[in-house]
Scaffold this motif. Structure first.
Motif, PDB file in Angstrom:
ATOM      1  N   MET A   1       4.818  -4.206  -2.677  1.00 15.64           N
ATOM      2  CA  MET A   1       4.333  -3.697  -1.805  1.00 15.64           C
ATOM      3  C   MET A   1       4.312  -4.262  -0.419  1.00 15.64           C
ATOM      4  N   ARG A   2       4.360  -3.573   0.887  1.00 11.60           N
ATOM      5  CA  ARG A   2       3.970  -4.012   2.162  1.00 11.60           C
ATOM      6  C   ARG A   2       2.139  -3.509   2.515  1.00 11.60           C
ATOM      7  N   ILE A   3       1.752  -4.540   2.762  1.00 10.09           N
ATOM      8  CA  ILE A   3       0.081  -4.195   2.800  1.00 10.09           C
ATOM      9  C   ILE A   3      -0.323  -4.666   4.123  1.00 10.09           C
ATOM     10  N   PHE A   4      -1.132  -3.685   4.759  1.00  8.01           N
ATOM     11  CA  PHE A   4      -1.505  -4.161   6.047  1.00  8.01           C
ATOM     12  C   PHE A   4      -2.974  -4.595   5.758  1.00  8.01           C
ATOM     13  N   VAL A   5      -3.371  -5.941   6.296  1.00  8.03           N
ATOM     14  CA  VAL A   5      -4.637  -6.659   6.144  1.00  8.03           C
ATOM     15  C   VAL A   5      -5.253  -6.830   7.245  1.00  8.03           C
ATOM     16  N   THR A   6      -6.435  -6.087   7.469  1.00  8.68           N
ATOM     17  CA  THR A   6      -7.293  -6.594   9.038  1.00  8.68           C
ATOM     18  C   THR A   6      -8.286  -7.596   8.502  1.00  8.68           C
ATOM     19  N   GLY A   7      -8.281  -8.525   9.501  1.00  8.37           N
ATOM     20  CA  GLY A   7      -9.212  -9.796   9.350  1.00  8.37           C
ATOM     21  C   GLY A   7      -8.280 -10.703   8.831  1.00  8.37           C
ATOM     22  N   ALA A   8      -6.917 -10.744   8.721  1.00  6.16           N
ATOM     23  CA  ALA A   8      -5.953 -11.493   8.129  1.00  6.16           C
ATOM     24  C   ALA A   8      -6.013 -12.988   8.438  1.00  6.16           C
ATOM     25  N   SER A   9      -6.619 -13.344   9.696  1.00  4.85           N
ATOM     26  CA  SER A   9      -6.841 -14.844   9.891  1.00  4.85           C
ATOM     27  C   SER A   9      -8.189 -15.293   9.583  1.00  4.85           C
ATOM     28  N   GLY A  10      -9.054 -14.471   9.001  1.00  6.45           N
ATOM     29  CA  GLY A  10     -10.498 -14.854   8.770  1.00  6.45           C
ATOM     30  C   GLY A  10     -10.748 -15.512   7.422  1.00  6.45           C
ATOM     31  N   GLU A  19      -2.802 -14.915  -1.141  1.00 11.02           N
ATOM     32  CA  GLU A  19      -2.894 -14.226  -2.473  1.00 11.02           C
ATOM     33  C   GLU A  19      -1.781 -13.488  -2.670  1.00 11.02           C
ATOM     34  N   LEU A  20      -1.507 -12.408  -1.806  1.00  7.62           N
ATOM     35  CA  LEU A  20      -0.606 -11.292  -1.653  1.00  7.62           C
ATOM     36  C   LEU A  20       0.609 -11.977  -1.755  1.00  7.62           C
ATOM     37  N   LEU A  21       0.922 -12.820  -0.624  1.00  8.57           N
ATOM     38  CA  LEU A  21       1.976 -13.327  -0.634  1.00  8.57           C
ATOM     39  C   LEU A  21       2.652 -14.121  -1.851  1.00  8.57           C
ATOM     40  N   GLY A  22       1.676 -14.609  -2.562  1.00  5.88           N
ATOM     41  CA  GLY A  22       1.991 -15.473  -3.678  1.00  5.88           C
ATOM     42  C   GLY A  22       2.239 -14.600  -4.827  1.00  5.88           C
ATOM     43  N   ALA A  23       1.938 -13.371  -4.884  1.00  2.00           N
ATOM     44  CA  ALA A  23       2.394 -12.476  -5.987  1.00  2.00           C
ATOM     45  C   ALA A  23       3.630 -11.578  -5.450  1.00  2.00           C
ATOM     46  N   GLY A  24       4.169 -11.991  -4.232  1.00  4.85           N
ATOM     47  CA  GLY A  24       5.445 -11.344  -3.954  1.00  4.85           C
ATOM     48  C   GLY A  24       5.274 -10.032  -3.028  1.00  4.85           C
ATOM     49  N   HIS A  25       3.892  -9.946  -2.718  1.00  7.33           N
ATOM     50  CA  HIS A  25       4.114  -8.759  -1.717  1.00  7.33           C
ATOM     51  C   HIS A  25       4.309  -9.052  -0.223  1.00  7.33           C
ATOM     52  N   LYS A  26       4.598  -8.301   0.533  1.00  4.64           N
ATOM     53  CA  LYS A  26       4.824  -8.459   2.248  1.00  4.64           C
ATOM     54  C   LYS A  26       3.301  -8.219   2.686  1.00  4.64           C
ATOM     55  N   VAL A  27       3.159  -8.854   3.743  1.00  4.37           N
ATOM     56  CA  VAL A  27       1.637  -8.787   4.496  1.00  4.37           C
ATOM     57  C   VAL A  27       2.035  -8.436   5.887  1.00  4.37           C
ATOM     58  N   LEU A  28       1.412  -7.448   6.520  1.00  3.03           N
ATOM     59  CA  LEU A  28       1.135  -7.339   7.864  1.00  3.03           C
ATOM     60  C   LEU A  28      -0.284  -7.242   8.370  1.00  3.03           C
ATOM     61  N   GLY A  29      -0.459  -8.438   9.132  1.00  4.56           N
ATOM     62  CA  GLY A  29      -1.780  -9.113   9.501  1.00  4.56           C
ATOM     63  C   GLY A  29      -2.240  -8.555  10.832  1.00  4.56           C
ATOM     64  N   LEU A  30      -3.462  -8.106  11.003  1.00  5.13           N
ATOM     65  CA  LEU A  30      -3.832  -7.583  12.336  1.00  5.13           C
ATOM     66  C   LEU A  30      -4.351  -8.958  12.928  1.00  5.13           C
ATOM     67  N   ALA A  67      -0.173   0.094   1.583  1.00  5.65           N
ATOM     68  CA  ALA A  67      -1.494  -0.116   1.161  1.00  5.65           C
ATOM     69  C   ALA A  67      -2.281  -0.853   2.246  1.00  5.65           C
ATOM     70  N   VAL A  68      -3.664  -0.500   2.455  1.00  3.14           N
ATOM     71  CA  VAL A  68      -4.557  -1.323   3.497  1.00  3.14           C
ATOM     72  C   VAL A  68      -5.701  -2.130   2.788  1.00  3.14           C
ATOM     73  N   ILE A  69      -5.842  -3.162   3.148  1.00  2.77           N
ATOM     74  CA  ILE A  69      -6.930  -4.099   2.778  1.00  2.77           C
ATOM     75  C   ILE A  69      -7.672  -4.420   3.941  1.00  2.77           C
ATOM     76  N   HIS A  70      -8.905  -4.034   4.067  1.00  2.00           N
ATOM     77  CA  HIS A  70      -9.731  -3.854   5.437  1.00  2.00           C
ATOM     78  C   HIS A  70     -10.941  -5.153   5.194  1.00  2.00           C
ATOM     79  N   THR A  71     -10.570  -6.311   5.724  1.00  2.00           N
ATOM     80  CA  THR A  71     -11.570  -7.406   5.645  1.00  2.00           C
ATOM     81  C   THR A  71     -12.392  -7.606   6.873  1.00  2.00           C
ATOM     82  N   ALA A  72     -11.863  -7.087   7.907  1.00  2.00           N
ATOM     83  CA  ALA A  72     -12.362  -7.633   9.305  1.00  2.00           C
ATOM     84  C   ALA A  72     -13.647  -7.073   9.774  1.00  2.00           C
ATOM     85  N   PHE A  73     -14.843  -7.747  10.288  1.00  2.00           N
ATOM     86  CA  PHE A  73     -15.764  -7.437  10.752  1.00  2.00           C
ATOM     87  C   PHE A  73     -16.222  -8.320  11.731  1.00  2.00           C
ATOM     88  N   ASN A  74     -16.829  -8.118  12.874  1.00  2.00           N
ATOM     89  CA  ASN A  74     -17.256  -8.728  13.856  1.00  2.00           C
ATOM     90  C   ASN A  74     -18.664  -9.238  13.456  1.00  2.00           C
TER      91      ASN A  74
END
Length: 296
Positions: A1-10, A19-30, A67-74
């Protein structure tokens, strides 16, 4: 899957990306800054410039992903309510783009005030509480009711590991500054804990499962006594371990006093069964008991 991750540098998000890249997914990080963009690119992911306050960048990223994984929070607590509102708006904006599709979204939540007098479980639903204005789960439930496959991953107050800059390092800084490691009253409240790498596996397994409406607990240790955390900090720093109550607790902990006295413990049996997840990293006190946490 290509997965959008917010908070990708957090702290959590960067572990999720790996973890996603190691499992073979592609990641687009905010990324909202040049340094965040550089870190995401160095990790091997694609970069989406923007923030939770730039709706167009969120919409465009969600459209291009599976898919979307939302981890960002200020976590600027001086603007906590404002940041909670921004978080909820971002979840609703991304949810709008996911309507009518089978693409899943994971939203990050917490364990504060989920249950009283017992460990929280995945079945517990947060009730509105003025003391905890974060609305992540309510926003996820709102978009789920509109047909989005939205689920929640709840994190403990301590998501630990070397490089941690969260609640436990804040306690260490306070103990060093005040020359005492403190707990509130008897110190018999408890915190759950998980290593960031184990938490990242929960996110990956949950997004791969792709269902909606679940609440997952990324919890390795259900119940670590707060007094035991303070005792270890005191031993490592060579400072006394003391009880603080009332105004003395506020003087010691400042804005953190409310968190330091909370019961934030929880089980994860359902999550372990649903995702076939078993933590592999050291528990909190073992992980904390090393020099890397206590550098000047």
């Amino acid at each position: 899957m290509r997965i959008f991750v917010t908070g990708a540098s957090g702290w959590v998000g960067s572990a999720v990306v790996q973890e996603l890249l190691g499992a073979g997914h592609k990641v687009l990080g905010l990324a909202r800054s040049d340094s965040a963009a550089a870190a995401i690119k160095a990790a091997g992911a694609e970069v989406q410039r923007g923030s939770l306050d730039t709706p167009d960048s969120l919409r465009g990223a969600v459209r291009s992903c599976d898919a979307v994984i939302h981890t960002a929070f200020n976590h600027d607590f001086s603007k906590f309510v404002e940041n909670c509102n921004a978080d909820a708006r971002a979840i609703e904006i991304m949810g709008e783009e996911l309507k009518g599709s089978e693409r899943p979204m994971l939203v990050t939540g917490g364990l504060a005030l989920l249950a009283s007098g017992r460990p929280a479980t995945e079945e517990d639903v947060p009730s509105p509480n003025a003391n905890v204005p974060r609305m992540s789960e309510a926003a996820a439930a709102k978009v789920a009711a509109q047909g989005v496959r939205a689920s929640v991953v709840r994190l403990p107050p301590s998501v630990h590991g070397l490089g941690d800059h969260g609640f436990v390092p804040h306690l260490i800084r306070l103990a060093r500054d005040k020359q005492a490691a403190a707990f509130i009253d008897k110190g018999d409240n408890h915190w759950a804990g998980v290593h960031r790498l184990d938490a990242a596996r929960v996110f990956r397994l949950a997004i791969e499962r792709g269902v909606g409406g679940e609440r997952y607990h990324a919890v390795e240790e259900p119940s670590v006594p707060f007094k035991a955390i303070a005792a270890l900090i005191g031993r490592r720093l060579g400072v006394p371990v003391v009880s603080r109550s009332g105004e003395a607790a506020i003087e010691h902990f400042g804005w953190f006093a409310g968190f330091a006295g909370l019961e934030m413990y929880a089980t994860s049996e359902r999550t372990r069964t649903l995702l076939n997840w078993e933590p592999k990293q050291p528990p909190l006190l073992d992980d904390l008991d090393q020099p890397g946490y206590f550098g000047a």
